[in-house]
Design a protein around this motif. Sequence first.
Motif: not given
Length: 601
Positions: A306-334
């Motif tokens: 069973t996977p452990g519920g502890g903190a991740a071994a590696t710290e992630g990067r900060a994400v405040r802004s996101v770019g989405v490339a595309g104009s179709g259904t999937m891009a719009s949904g994301i």
Amino acid sequence: MAAPQSDPSLPQLHTVAVVGLGTMGTGVAEVLARAGREVIGIDVDATATAQATAVLEASTTRAVRRGRLTEGERGDVLARFRTFTDLRAAADADLVIEVVPESYEIKQQVFRALDGIVRPDTILATGTNALSVTRLAADSARPERVLGLHFFNPAPAMKLVEVVSSVLTAPAAVAAVTDLAIELGKEPVAVGDRPGFVADGLLFGYLNQAAAMYEARYASREDIDAAMKLGCGLPMGPLALLDLIGVDTARTVLEAMYAASHDRLHAPAPILGQLSEAGLTGRKAGRGFYTYDAPGGATIVPDALTPGGGAAATEGRAVRSVGVAGSGTMASGIAEVFAKAGYDVVLAARSPEKAEAAKSRIAKSLARSVDKGRLTTEAAGEALARITPAGSYDAFADVDLAVEAVAEDLDVKQQLFAVLDKVCKPGAILATTTSSLPVVACARATSRPQDVIGMHFFNPAPAMKLVEVVRTVLTADDVHATVREVCEAIRKHPVDCGDRAGFIVNALLFPYLNNAIKMVQEHYASLDDIDAAMKLGGGYPMGPFELLDVVGLDVSLAIEKVLHREFRDPGLAPAPLLEHLVAAGCLGRKTGRGFREYARR
């Protein structure tokens, strides 16, 4: 709607004997007794007969409590069910249904004994889902009266019944049993004699592939099961379902299927044999792929895997802004998903007009959510305000995460990743939403392959909870950690998988769809019967041909080709019928015709 009328010329099946009172036999007996049949329950084990009676008493008590039966009706049901430990009790039965263990020897013993007990006109039915009905019939003194009657577990709840005839079966016997199934409130599907029939013939190949995927350590058992539940809307994940069915039972079914087909996809995964030999046969043993609270229990308890519920071994990067490339259904949904979660989103397309059109599509989607009470007007307005449309990927200069959702064409994606490599700042994560192409090929189009990862969203992105997180051999640990954190922030369920064709969901889904096409191609069953079998017998939200027409036959063919090219397994070669339909321009709902025809809008 009026109740269906029985054909008076057919044998009338008033008294039915059920031989074998395990879970399935007891369920079948309950269905028959509640439908007004006199039921003779037979098991050599007196404990089993007592347990069957107790189960029927408990289930009818619940039915009274829920208003589905009166006390008088309950008493009548119980009076119609009698139990015995001697097979000779079946002497007066019009129909005998055997539901003994999946063993030729045991079933043959039952059928041979019944030959000397029942009347010449009594119909004999086997409940097998793996063994040859023809072989069992050939061992009987009157093979014309032998057929298959395959109920699904739990029998009182599941609507599907497969009526299996051999080349020896008399049509009148098939018709009589089919009438009975309809009177029981079931939906009978007529099938020929081959291992697994329709539903299990498709289901067990899929389960076998899932077991092999887990055995190869490609993904955890939890991730495989979550992927198929969340990505395909299935009621259970494949490994949990194997535990429910019984790992040993699944192995038996697959061995019978492989003996008939010689298709490597049906060769039981070695782990099924290993678990069976160790006695780890699933829920009934208290342990299989998962560990349960007790033998026969349904509650999964933590174990060493069973996977452990502890903190991740590696710290992630900060994400405040996101770019989405595309104009179709999937891009719009994301883009909508990220904006609703509070991220600033740059939605970039090949022109300002396409980007504005995509934002307008998001505005309509948000308005529908407001109308349905899923979102407040204020929240919808704030989400839309966070989205900035752009006609150039230069607008991604300051984003922390860039997600491409353009056409599923490797050249197109590689060209885009080369552009993103130039415009995105150092440390920005570059993600592809590909469902079938190699993520590493996109990564190699950049000078920073360690920052590239797969984020496979499912359509429609705002509704579907699953994201397959695909790391390549070059992906950095903190990039992987970041994307998992982001998935949780946008309220999606991430599952980890490696960079190989189909990832988890498509690698398991499309061979199943391909096998369904082969069934039709071989004239074994009709589109309607196969779709009905998988919805009613497997709990699938859509039948395989409904799903193929929705996905698009051209898309399905492309994915099948990718899987076949990567794994080089002959069983994964696209069915010729699929190739022919695509060549004819019959691509599914989007063209008005695929496996079925659709009204043009």
